[in-house]
Design a protein around this motif. Sequence first.
Motif, PDB file in Angstrom:
ATOM      1  N   UNK A 110       0.740  -1.054  -0.002  1.00 39.09           N
ATOM      2  CA  UNK A 110       0.036   0.092  -0.050  1.00 39.09           C
ATOM      3  C   UNK A 110       0.937   1.270   0.165  1.00 39.09           C
ATOM      4  N   UNK A 111       1.875   1.363   0.938  1.00 37.78           N
ATOM      5  CA  UNK A 111       2.817   2.469   0.983  1.00 37.78           C
ATOM      6  C   UNK A 111       3.398   2.568  -0.304  1.00 37.78           C
ATOM      7  N   UNK A 112       4.378   1.598  -0.676  1.00 38.04           N
ATOM      8  CA  UNK A 112       4.843   1.779  -2.085  1.00 38.04           C
ATOM      9  C   UNK A 112       4.068   2.341  -3.284  1.00 38.04           C
ATOM     10  N   UNK A 113       2.721   1.722  -3.237  1.00 37.06           N
ATOM     11  CA  UNK A 113       1.865   2.039  -4.448  1.00 37.06           C
ATOM     12  C   UNK A 113       1.465   3.579  -4.198  1.00 37.06           C
ATOM     13  N   UNK A 114       1.396   4.248  -2.916  1.00 30.29           N
ATOM     14  CA  UNK A 114       1.236   5.583  -2.682  1.00 30.29           C
ATOM     15  C   UNK A 114       2.377   6.421  -3.285  1.00 30.29           C
ATOM     16  N   UNK A 115       3.598   6.021  -2.965  1.00 26.88           N
ATOM     17  CA  UNK A 115       4.806   6.687  -3.583  1.00 26.88           C
ATOM     18  C   UNK A 115       4.626   6.607  -5.001  1.00 26.88           C
ATOM     19  N   UNK A 116       4.327   5.425  -5.620  1.00 24.04           N
ATOM     20  CA  UNK A 116       4.408   5.225  -6.939  1.00 24.04           C
ATOM     21  C   UNK A 116       3.367   6.293  -7.640  1.00 24.04           C
ATOM     22  N   UNK A 117       2.187   6.440  -7.167  1.00 22.25           N
ATOM     23  CA  UNK A 117       1.196   7.276  -7.935  1.00 22.25           C
ATOM     24  C   UNK A 117       1.588   8.713  -7.549  1.00 22.25           C
ATOM     25  N   UNK A 118       2.212   9.119  -6.425  1.00 26.17           N
ATOM     26  CA  UNK A 118       2.733  10.485  -6.516  1.00 26.17           C
ATOM     27  C   UNK A 118       3.763  10.575  -7.537  1.00 26.17           C
ATOM     28  N   UNK A 119       4.690   9.833  -7.900  1.00 28.20           N
ATOM     29  CA  UNK A 119       5.735   9.928  -8.501  1.00 28.20           C
ATOM     30  C   UNK A 119       5.170   9.936 -10.078  1.00 28.20           C
ATOM     31  N   UNK A 120       4.156   9.075 -10.421  1.00 19.86           N
ATOM     32  CA  UNK A 120       3.593   9.401 -11.542  1.00 19.86           C
ATOM     33  C   UNK A 120       2.896  10.718 -12.074  1.00 19.86           C
ATOM     34  N   UNK A 121       2.313  11.260 -10.820  1.00 20.23           N
ATOM     35  CA  UNK A 121       1.662  12.658 -11.146  1.00 20.23           C
ATOM     36  C   UNK A 121       2.857  13.595 -11.438  1.00 20.23           C
ATOM     37  N   UNK A 122       3.888  13.433 -10.675  1.00 19.77           N
ATOM     38  CA  UNK A 122       4.963  14.354 -10.873  1.00 19.77           C
ATOM     39  C   UNK A 122       5.770  14.202 -12.091  1.00 19.77           C
ATOM     40  N   UNK A 123       6.027  12.975 -12.733  1.00 22.57           N
ATOM     41  CA  UNK A 123       6.419  12.870 -14.138  1.00 22.57           C
ATOM     42  C   UNK A 123       5.566  13.566 -15.008  1.00 22.57           C
ATOM     43  N   UNK A 124       4.219  13.518 -14.962  1.00 28.29           N
ATOM     44  CA  UNK A 124       3.354  14.015 -15.901  1.00 28.29           C
ATOM     45  C   UNK A 124       3.563  15.669 -15.847  1.00 28.29           C
ATOM     46  N   UNK A 125       3.832  15.977 -14.485  1.00 29.48           N
ATOM     47  CA  UNK A 125       3.820  17.809 -13.976  1.00 29.48           C
ATOM     48  C   UNK A 125       5.055  17.957 -14.992  1.00 29.48           C
ATOM     49  N   UNK A 126       6.111  17.375 -14.700  1.00 29.94           N
ATOM     50  CA  UNK A 126       7.618  17.886 -15.452  1.00 29.94           C
ATOM     51  C   UNK A 126       7.387  17.650 -17.029  1.00 29.94           C
ATOM     52  N   UNK A 127       6.776  16.851 -17.300  1.00 31.73           N
ATOM     53  CA  UNK A 127       6.447  16.507 -18.911  1.00 31.73           C
ATOM     54  C   UNK A 127       5.595  17.843 -19.575  1.00 31.73           C
ATOM     55  N   UNK A 128       4.671  18.194 -18.626  1.00 34.38           N
ATOM     56  CA  UNK A 128       3.697  19.195 -19.046  1.00 34.38           C
ATOM     57  C   UNK A 128       4.590  20.598 -19.181  1.00 34.38           C
ATOM     58  N   UNK A 129       5.407  20.675 -17.971  1.00 29.28           N
ATOM     59  CA  UNK A 129       6.184  21.916 -17.954  1.00 29.28           C
ATOM     60  C   UNK A 129       7.243  21.923 -19.156  1.00 29.28           C
ATOM     61  N   UNK A 130       7.751  20.845 -19.415  1.00 30.21           N
ATOM     62  CA  UNK A 130       8.845  20.801 -20.470  1.00 30.21           C
ATOM     63  C   UNK A 130       8.329  21.017 -21.668  1.00 30.21           C
ATOM     64  N   UNK A 131       7.003  20.771 -22.002  1.00 26.65           N
ATOM     65  CA  UNK A 131       6.358  20.753 -23.132  1.00 26.65           C
ATOM     66  C   UNK A 131       6.015  22.461 -23.414  1.00 26.65           C
ATOM     67  N   UNK A 132       5.472  23.098 -22.387  1.00 26.44           N
ATOM     68  CA  UNK A 132       5.443  24.449 -22.178  1.00 26.44           C
ATOM     69  C   UNK A 132       6.731  25.156 -22.719  1.00 26.44           C
ATOM     70  N   UNK A 133       7.779  24.785 -22.043  1.00 24.93           N
ATOM     71  CA  UNK A 133       9.162  25.602 -22.353  1.00 24.93           C
ATOM     72  C   UNK A 133       9.681  25.439 -23.683  1.00 24.93           C
ATOM     73  N   UNK A 134       9.223  24.007 -24.284  1.00 26.31           N
ATOM     74  CA  UNK A 134       9.728  23.654 -25.560  1.00 26.31           C
ATOM     75  C   UNK A 134       9.039  24.876 -26.639  1.00 26.31           C
TER      76      UNK A 134
END
Length: 386
Positions: free
Chosen positions: A214-238
């Motif tokens: 359960x705890x690892x799945x919580x961390x994994x979900x947080x990291x998935x959202x973070x990866x999407x956030x960084x990708x979105x920001x990178x797309x804007x900056x490009x």
Amino acid sequence: MSKYYDRTPHLIAFSEQSSFKDTYAGPMDLVTLEAHLLTPKSGPGKTVVVFMHPVGGGAYLPMVSALARAGLSVIYCNSRYRGADSALLMEKVVADLGACVRYAREKLGYEKVVLGGWSGGGSLSLMYQAEAEDPQITETPAGDPYDLVAQQLIPADGIMLLAAHVSRAITMTEWLDPSVKDENNPEIRDLELDIYHPDCPNQPPYSDAFVARFRQAQIDRNRRITDWVKSKLADFRSQGLHSEEFGFVVHRTMCDVRWLDATQDPNDRQPGTCYLGDPRTVNNGPVALARFNTLRGWLSQWSYDDSRANGPACAKRIRIPALVIGNSADNACTPSHTQRLYECFAEGQAERYEVEGANHYYFGQQDKMDEAVEVCMNWLKKHNLA
């Protein structure tokens, strides 16, 4: 007007240039903070306790008034993000706290400043003191320039962590519903991790193996959202859109095995409840942590790996005396939070105390409140801070 203290409003204003506005209304480059100064009838004294919470709203908390009644000067200062944390940057909140500390020392004339880290204000206070003693930050986690080193933050003389959690990012991750498989359709969920679903095959008391998953799945979900956030920001900056933002919702963010299973991080809390009520309802309600977000706000305050407001990590960088108080019936900041904070200070630097039977806010518990205040006053006097 209290017979014990006077409460007076103060506005703390300073200039700050920004490429875009992340708070509502007001001049573009002026930050104005609303503060309450509680001055005891016996006089202001040499010390003031300064409280700030990232999203504010605690000027009338029981502990704030109780310390003033005990004879201490107290400032509760709201950050610029009072009541609206979707775009909140912890680096800017640290600057806000710095402006309040400077105001207390240079304008109000207090010789000593003690940080009052209540609940979510705990990790903020630790981040502030770490940057005051050991300045490092010159940009936000999103890579936008924001120089705390140049601000020359004034170090506090002591810190009290009161019913504090370790950080917004870690706490929210420990409350993040790991059953959500699709952020765009939160109804698609993993039944084995959906602990609020009546047909979930895993029921309390939970096994160690399930809790670890359960705890690892919580961390994994947080990291998935973070990866999407960084990708979105990178797309804007490009595309050359360096100030572009994007708002988004994170569903189901109040889900913790501790609220259903009292054997997890045990204390005297009532099983089946959280500090916002029924966790099954709050899980997808409008006031849960991290419900409404922006890209930069997510990275600064909610990203498990990127947020700098990590209480234990910051505690290792500071050298002032510390007091850590936990409440044994707290259903928000459970004992492991208190212990994790305490353990990160150098040997002999911190003292720990637990108020037996106290809830998170001391609501309806005047005797518990009095006990906590007495501990604070004795600690302050021991360190020549009162």
